[in-house]
Design an enzyme around this catalytic site. Structure first.
Site, PDB file in Angstrom:
ATOM      1  N   LYS B  88       0.766  -1.133  -0.016  1.00 47.39           N
ATOM      2  CA  LYS B  88       0.016   0.056   0.058  1.00 47.39           C
ATOM      3  C   LYS B  88       1.061   1.460  -0.046  1.00 47.39           C
ATOM      4  O   LYS B  88       1.711   1.098   0.884  1.00 47.39           O
ATOM      5  CB  LYS B  88      -0.952  -0.136   1.291  1.00 47.39           C
ATOM      6  CG  LYS B  88      -2.086   0.996   1.420  1.00 47.39           C
ATOM      7  CD  LYS B  88      -2.715   0.954   2.661  1.00 47.39           C
ATOM      8  CE  LYS B  88      -4.104   2.000   2.752  1.00 47.39           C
ATOM      9  NZ  LYS B  88      -4.705   1.426   3.852  1.00 47.39           N
ATOM     10  N   SER B 163      -9.800   1.493   2.920  1.00 46.57           N
ATOM     11  CA  SER B 163      -8.954   2.179   1.720  1.00 46.57           C
ATOM     12  C   SER B 163      -7.889   1.572   1.227  1.00 46.57           C
ATOM     13  O   SER B 163      -7.075   1.838   0.273  1.00 46.57           O
ATOM     14  CB  SER B 163      -8.170   3.468   3.057  1.00 46.57           C
ATOM     15  OG  SER B 163      -7.292   2.740   3.716  1.00 46.57           O
ATOM     16  N   SER B 187      -9.964  -0.992   6.939  1.00 42.79           N
ATOM     17  CA  SER B 187      -9.203  -0.561   5.510  1.00 42.79           C
ATOM     18  C   SER B 187      -8.382  -1.838   4.985  1.00 42.79           C
ATOM     19  O   SER B 187      -8.458  -1.889   3.598  1.00 42.79           O
ATOM     20  CB  SER B 187      -8.198   0.412   5.629  1.00 42.79           C
ATOM     21  OG  SER B 187      -8.857   1.638   5.563  1.00 42.79           O
TER      22      SER B 187
END
Lengths: 533, 511
Positions: B88, B163, B187
């Site tokens: 990420k 996310s 997330s």
């Protein structure tokens, strides 16, 4: 403007101090492993953590807690076992995270205090003594009530926090940010361990403030937690000052005074600000709550920024650091690590070593002298009476050694004098093997050469002649050679004693023990009188 | 020896390790197949990556092959030897930019390796790139990214969740075998659920947060995505444990895969599984999610576990507490982005204050600004006592709720999200968006571990549904065990079929 003494006739000053001390003796910064050497090239002692690089996290250096707790114990604070680090937010380029990690409502050290003995000229600055105690044997060893007064200064808290970096403003006026062409930032200092001590508003005169800071500095130096250099900024002091009419108890509006980077500046800055406020109030004006900057060269304080509204720092507990949970075992260990503190040292010098209070305060007031003195005494043989040695040793340090250091602007560490050398020298003088005048000469050599005084005396052949028979023989020779003078002396011209002594000194290359030779002549000459009379 | 994308996208971690061990292919073959798969799917279809690092992947593959050439087993190169991984883009990887999907950080070059990155690299993983996310991880759809929209591989018109949407979509599309995400309120779990893969948020403290750009420091936890429970467990084993650079990290034994094997071999007979029936009446829970969830419960019972009805009286306050604590910590953590040392800086400011204000106003997107403003307000003096302090008290109560619940049960089950993936642009109201995390947020508040397991496709939407398996603090082994046992009862594809077709088209093979 009125003098301080005039102001104090009508007004009482209420002073509180905030003292920031960098923990310069730690091996690393408080939340990262960076070194903390003074004077390193800009931005050479930084890492991703103290630079606040996104993703990095603070990890507490345990030694920083130890230093803080030691400071608290030495200033009679309560050590709080449960406390938390908080984040204090404000935007400024000397901050890498725009937040400072500090402590919240509960600091490691709370509710302490120091007793101040205000003596002599310092005491004279205070015109009203309410709330103080007279000095006497019970609170200051060897002092009498006429010497001054004793007052207790409360300490609100001592907390641990991280320091910010340093800004250097280039161009513009007087190196300040307004008007500068550009500014440079050095983050070497950013993240260094800093303890902030806050006093209660218990101080009443600039002298008390100065004495408090001196005492605190001495305690910190004794603990070894900082080099406490006001010049280099590892000890920084701000003052909060307000005035109130004598006999009233409500606080007036205060100003915060900064840039007092020496004891003299602290005293003079506070004294000026007290007089400034008095003049303002007496002319019908009001004091504005603000931060003011002391300018010693211009002898004035100037306003920096208004503090009418209390700044909001959005304080909240730092989620990256676990709550602090100090154990009893840890606190006891710290207590056992406390060295002899300055007050105890003075008491020992006066009671055990029989030094005068004045000498004891001078010695104990200088950590380097005091440690040197203690080590010299420790080097003495167990059989020697320490009391007998203590007084001449102290004299040697206070007079001869200090004079030399002052003249050469050196610290003891920078010379080659060792405690055992000083002890040896004191013993040589004490046993009259050399005169005190010779002692000074030998000392001057030891400072530079770093050799044993006994060896030096041997080498120079300046050992004093203290042998009674040898001296007697020399004296007799001189008397025999000067019958006329002997007769004159015996006829009452006793001033001739100096002549005889001088001759003896000449005959021994100045090595004759002056006390002994004096006595010998007096004896021999009086014998003569008796026999002839 | 070479690998086609079709072969590669079907591989599990163990398939790769076994293939390397049998010398069926090399790590460089795996890297090249991954690069080819990304080339065919990424730009035109999924949009999962913010940056790609093929050279780094090939170099890492060369290192793994070097170890294997000397006759050693790939396991000596590490648990993730030759396994393509993505990070990420809020995780620092030296040699790459870490943008946090924000204009503020568009050109920011990583200065450190995050611990989760260095540990997985040390385990032999091949770093393929940095994946898309909601800006600074604030969001549940990956739509607040300043750079691109990531599409759900199961239906390219829908969001992947967020996310960590880029990581979830990259694994679901087969571009990556595993990927890392961070989970502050769901997330990892919510996008795993939306994309039909396994996503795991370990108990807070299992994986170091060092080097991951912080959102909510007391809530953030790093975790893996994979197409099987085993892959997720192996990745966790590679990166868990105490880190001297994160004082909130804990000493954890790497026994996640061991627990998976226990679940596969011994099953879950006799285990106590908690359910909060009230949850199914929560706002926005769709019928297809309820149906899939009930079916999962039936399977759990069929495996011999006991279902226990539970109450979590304070859990309904979790969302409120989260939207106090989260923004406060975010406001504080994002203070450092001030344009002075790095990051977006307006070129023409005339004063320092103007530079601060305009750089932040232009560098941050609307959702970031919303949360910073919220945090600023909530921490103001006078307001702190009204919101932040009570929120922490609520947090304590919720944590106690879970503690007492886990005295009665070994795991707790909920749907991961009330609904399946929605269309891009469909949800524009922030509070509606926030509701998609109602089942995951309480777990961050309490600090427990949670895993999202695919339990089939929704009857109405045809999109994947996820089951959340929650365990007691620092007993993530319970989660692994139940997840592995339940996983074995489902026969559903983990690779999104649409993408599978695309990757099988001729020319997709870049040999």
């Amino acid at each position: 403007m009125k003098t301080l003494a005039e102001v104090f006739c009508d007004w009482e000053a209420v002073i509180g101090l905030e003292v920031h001390t960098e923990l310069t003796t730690l091996n690393s910064k408080v939340f990262c492993p960076c070194k903390v050497e003074f004077g390193a090239p800009p931005n050479s002692q930084v890492c991703p953590i103290c630079l606040g690089i996104p993703g990095t996290l603070p990890v507490l250096n345990r030694a920083a807690i130890e230093s803080t707790v030691l400071a608290g114990l030495a200033t009679n604070c309560t050590i709080e076992k449960q406390s938390m680090f908080y984040r204090k937010h404000y935007f400024y380029p000397d901050m890498t995270k725009n937040l400072q990690i500090t402590q919240g409502p509960v600091a490691f050290c709370m509710r302490g205090g120091l007793t101040l003995e205000v003596l002599g000229a310092s005491a004279a600055e205070r015109t009203h003594l309410e709330g103080t105690q007279p000095v006497d044997q019970s609170n200051v060893n060897g002092a009498s009530p006429a010497d001054g007064y004793v007052t207790r200064i409360g300490i609100t808290r001592i907390h641990l926090e991280e320091d910010a970096g340093k800004l250097v403003h280039i161009g513009g006026e007087s190196g300040r940010i307004s008007g500068a062409d550009y500014s440079l930032v050095d983050y070497n200092r950013c993240g260094m361990g800093l303890i902030e001590l806050v006093t209660e508003p218990d101080l009443r005169t600039p002298e008390e403030a100065r004495l408090f800071l001196q005492k605190l500095r001495l305690i910190y130096l004794t603990l070894g937690i900082s080099d406490c250099s006001m010049e280099q900024g590892s000890l920084r002091c701000d003052g909060n000052i307000s005035l109130r009419r004598r006999g009233t108890s409500t606080f007036g509006t205060k100003t915060e005074l900064k840039n007092m980077n020496s004891f003299k500046n602290l005293h003079d800055g506070l004294a000026f600000e007290i007089c400034r406020q008095a003049e303002l109030l007496e002319s019908g004006g009001t004091v504005v709550q603000e931060t003011r900057h002391w300018e010693p060269s211009k002898n004035r304080t100037i306003g920096m920024r208004s503090k009418e509204t209390v700044a909001d720092y959005y304080l909240f507990p730092d989620p990256d650091l676990a709550p602090n949970d100090l154990s009893d075992a840890f606190i006891n260990e710290m207590r056992s690590r406390l060295p002899e503190l300055p007050d105890a040292r003075i008491a020992r010098y006066v009671t055990t070593l029989q030094l005068s209070l004045a000498d004891a305060r001078i010695l104990a007031g200088d950590i380097e002298l005091a440690r040197f003195f203690d080590r010299a005494l420790e080097a003495a043989p167990q059989t020697a009476s320490t009391q007998e040695l203590a007084k001449p040793l102290a004299n040697m340090l206070i007079n001869e050694v200090s004079a030399y250091l002052n003249a050469e602007t050196l610290s003891l560490e920078q010379t080659k004098l060792k405690p055992e050398y000083l002890l040896e020298l004191t013993q040589l003088v004490l046993s009259e093997e050399i005169s005190s005048k010779q002692g000074k000469e030998v000392l001057a050599q030891v400072f530079i050469q770093g050799v044993s005084p006994a060896e030096l005396v041997e080498e120079l052949g300046i050992k004093q002649v203290s042998n009674v028979e040898e001296i007697g023989a020399v004296a007799q020779r001189i008397l025999d050679a000067n019958p006329a003078k002997v007769a004159e002396y015996q006829a009452g011209k006793t001033g001739l004693l100096g002549f005889f002594v001088g001759q003896a000194m000449k005959a021994t290359d100045g090595r004759a023990n002056p006390k002994l030779i004096n006595e010998t002549f007096v004896n021999l000459l009086s014998k003569g009188t008796e026999s002839h009379g | 020896m070479s690998l086609s994308p079709a072969e590669y996208t079907g591989f599990s971690v163990l398939d790769i390790l076994t293939g390397l061990d049998c010398r069926d292919f090399t790590a460089r073959d795996v890297a090249k197949a991954a690069i080819a798969t990304i080339e065919s799917l990424e730009a035109e279809h999924v949009g999962a990556f913010i940056s790609l690092t093929p050279e780094m992947a090939l170099k890492a593959a060369g290192n793994v092959d070097g170890t294997c050439v000397s006759g050693a087993s790939p396991f000596e190169a590490g648990l993730l030897a030759g396994v393509p991984i993505g990070y990420k883009d809020n995780m620092n990887l030296l040699g790459s930019r870490t943008t946090c999907a924000s204009r503020m950080m568009e050109n920011y070059e990583s200065m450190v390796n995050a611990t989760c990155v260095s540990k997985t690299l040390a385990a032999g993983a091949l770093p393929m790139g940095k994946t898309n996310l909601d800006e600074f991880a604030f969001g549940s759809s990956t739509e607040t990214s300043a750079f691109k929209t990531t599409h759900n591989p199961w239906d390219l018109t829908r969001v992947p969740g967020g996310s960590s949407g880029g990581s979830a979509a990259a694994v679901a599309s087969g571009m990556l075998t595993v990927a890392l995400g961070s989970d502050t309120g769901g997330s990892i779990r919510q996008p795993a659920s939306f994309c039909g893969v396994v996503g795991f948020k370990p108990t807070y403290g299992v994986v170091s947060r060092y080097g991951v750009v912080a959102f909510g420091s007391s809530l953030d936890q790093v975790g893996p995505f994979g197409r099987s429970v085993a892959d997720v467990a192996l990745t966790t084993d590679a990166m868990c444990g105490h880190d001297v650079r994160d004082s909130t990290s804990q000493n954890i034994d790497p026994t996640y895969y061991k627990s998976v094997l226990a679940g596969q071999r011994e099953g879950i007979k006799g285990m106590r599984v908690g359910v909060v029936s009230e949850y199914l009446n929560a706002p926005g829970v769709t019928a297809e999610v309820t149906a899939a969830f009930k079916e999962a419960l039936q399977r759990v019972e069929d495996l011999g576990a006991h279902i226990v009805e539970l109450e979590l009286p304070h859990a309904k306050a979790a969302l409120s507490a989260y939207y106090v604590i989260g923004p406060c910590e975010a406001f504080s953590n994002l203070s450092r982005f001030d344009s002075i040392r790095y990051g977006y800086c307006v070129p023409d400011a005339t004063t320092m204050t103007e530079q601060y204000e305009r750089s932040r106003a232009e560098g941050f997107g609307p959702e970031v600004i919303r949360r910073i403003l919220l945090g600023t307000y909530l921490l103001s003096s006078g307001v702190y006592d009204t919101y932040y302090y009570p929120a922490q008290q609520v947090r304590t109560l919720i944590t106690q709720d879970y503690h007492s619940a886990f005295e009665q049960v070994d795991v707790l089950l909920t749907p991961t999200s009330p609904r399946t993936a929605f269309a891009v642009g469909e949800v524009s109201d922030p509070t509606t968006m926030y509701l998609s995390d109602i089942f995951t947020i309480p777990i961050n508040i309490a600090g427990n571990g949670g895993l999202s397991l695919p339990i089939g496709l929704g009857l109405d939407s045809g999109m994947p549904v996820g089951l959340q398996i929650i365990g007691p603090q620092f007993k993530d082994s319970n989660i692994m065990r139940v997840a592995a046992a339940l996983e074995a009862t489902y026969d559903i594809p983990r690779l999104a079929p649409l993408v599978q077709e695309l990757s099988n088209t001729p020319g997709g093979d870049a040999r």
